[in-house]
Design an enzyme around this catalytic site. Structure first.
Site: not given
Ligand code: 7PJ
Length: 280
Positions: A225, A260
């Site tokens: 990020k 994630r």
């Molecule tokens: C996240 C997400 C996160 C959850 C994205 C990216 C943006 N879902 N979806 N938490 N980020 N739960 O992957 O940079 O931080 S999309």
């Protein structure tokens, strides 16, 4: 815990953190550049992440990068459902989540073989989402976001970001339980990068224990990020691996149970080392 039980509930407190691999099925996602819109390529990428140790594959058909526009439900389903069906056929036991704010998309994804609902609006965007999770028994991720992806980075403001995020998440957990979602199926996420400046993201990671103390399993998505890029002066998201791993380690040590990530193999290693350290 077994992969099979992860399909029906969040990981518990003493279990090693699990890694959720990011699978974008969007033509405009910032860090994968739309390389994974083709079904076969997407399934191959999922397979690679599973081989690398991902316990959950998070399928997202709508870019939520700052300034991005909503994708119609029909288009999200057209992108995600064939990919989910093929991952499910090839990997019968893996846990699959659908990253969507739409109950219709979530329902189609569950029908195609997905297990979890990852709702970045924490049940606020679609009034039908809570009931869908309650009636299907799908575990649900409740994420904090200030504003919407279109406007969230315009001027994010907090008096006390950690306190406000924690209060919001506690409120949404209560709402989810009132709607009939069982506690072991609720995951909370402070939403790194969603309506937050660099300093806000750093404070959340510094004080993550306050989010963990709420009770449900915590998910952290810091991978690649922009606050990592801003802190390090690195523009290319693919060059943010070490920064992403530092965040994963901090999160795992603070008690996050789901990380994630794009770089699954490396993140699994970092999480395992953190778990081993905590056991001593
Ligand atoms: C996240 C997400 C996160 C959850 C994205 C990216 C943006 N879902 N979806 N938490 N980020 N739960 O992957 O940079 O931080 S999309």
């Amino acid at each position: 815990m077994t992969v099979e039980s992860l399909r029906r509930r969040a990981p518990g407190p003493s279990e090693p953190p699990v890694v959720m691999g990011v699978l974008n099925v969007t033509p405009d996602s910032f860090s994968d550049g739309g390389r994974f819109v083709d079904v076969e390529t997407a399934v191959a990428h999922a397979t690679r992440m599973i081989d690398d140790g991902a316990a959950i594959i998070d399928v997202g058909a709508e870019s939520t990068r700052p300034g991005s526009r909503p994708v119609p439900d029909t288009e999200q389903v057209r992108r995600a459902a064939p990919v989910i069906k093929r991952i499910r056929r090839r990997h019968p036991h893996v846990c699959i989540s659908i990253d969507t704010q739409s109950a219709a998309v979530a329902r189609a994804a569950l029908d195609a073989g997905a297990d979890w609902i990852n709702d970045i609006s924490a049940l606020r965007a679609d009034p039908a989402m809570a009931d869908l999770a309650a009636t299907t028994g799908a575990p649900v991720v409740l994420m904090h976001m200030q504003g919407t992806p279109q406007t969230m980075q315009d001027n994010p403001t907090y008096d006390d970001v950690v306190g406000e995020v924690a209060a919001f998440l506690a409120r949404q957990v209560s709402a989810a339980e009132s709607a009939g979602i069982r506690p072991e199926r609720i995951v909370i996420d402070p939403g790194i990068g969603f309506g937050k400046r660099t300093e806000h993201n750093l404070q959340i990671l510094a004080r993550l224990r306050e989010i963990v103390a709420i009770g449900p399993a915590v998910l952290i998505g810091a991978s690649r990020k922009s606050f990592i890029g801003k802190t390090l002066g690195i523009d290319d998201p693919e060059d943010r691996l070490a920064g992403s791993l530092a965040c994963a380690a901090v999160a795992a040590l603070a008690g996050a149970r789901i990380i994630r990530a794009h770089d699954v193999r490396e993140t699994v290693h970092a999480a395992r080392i953190c778990h081993s350290i905590k056991a001593h």
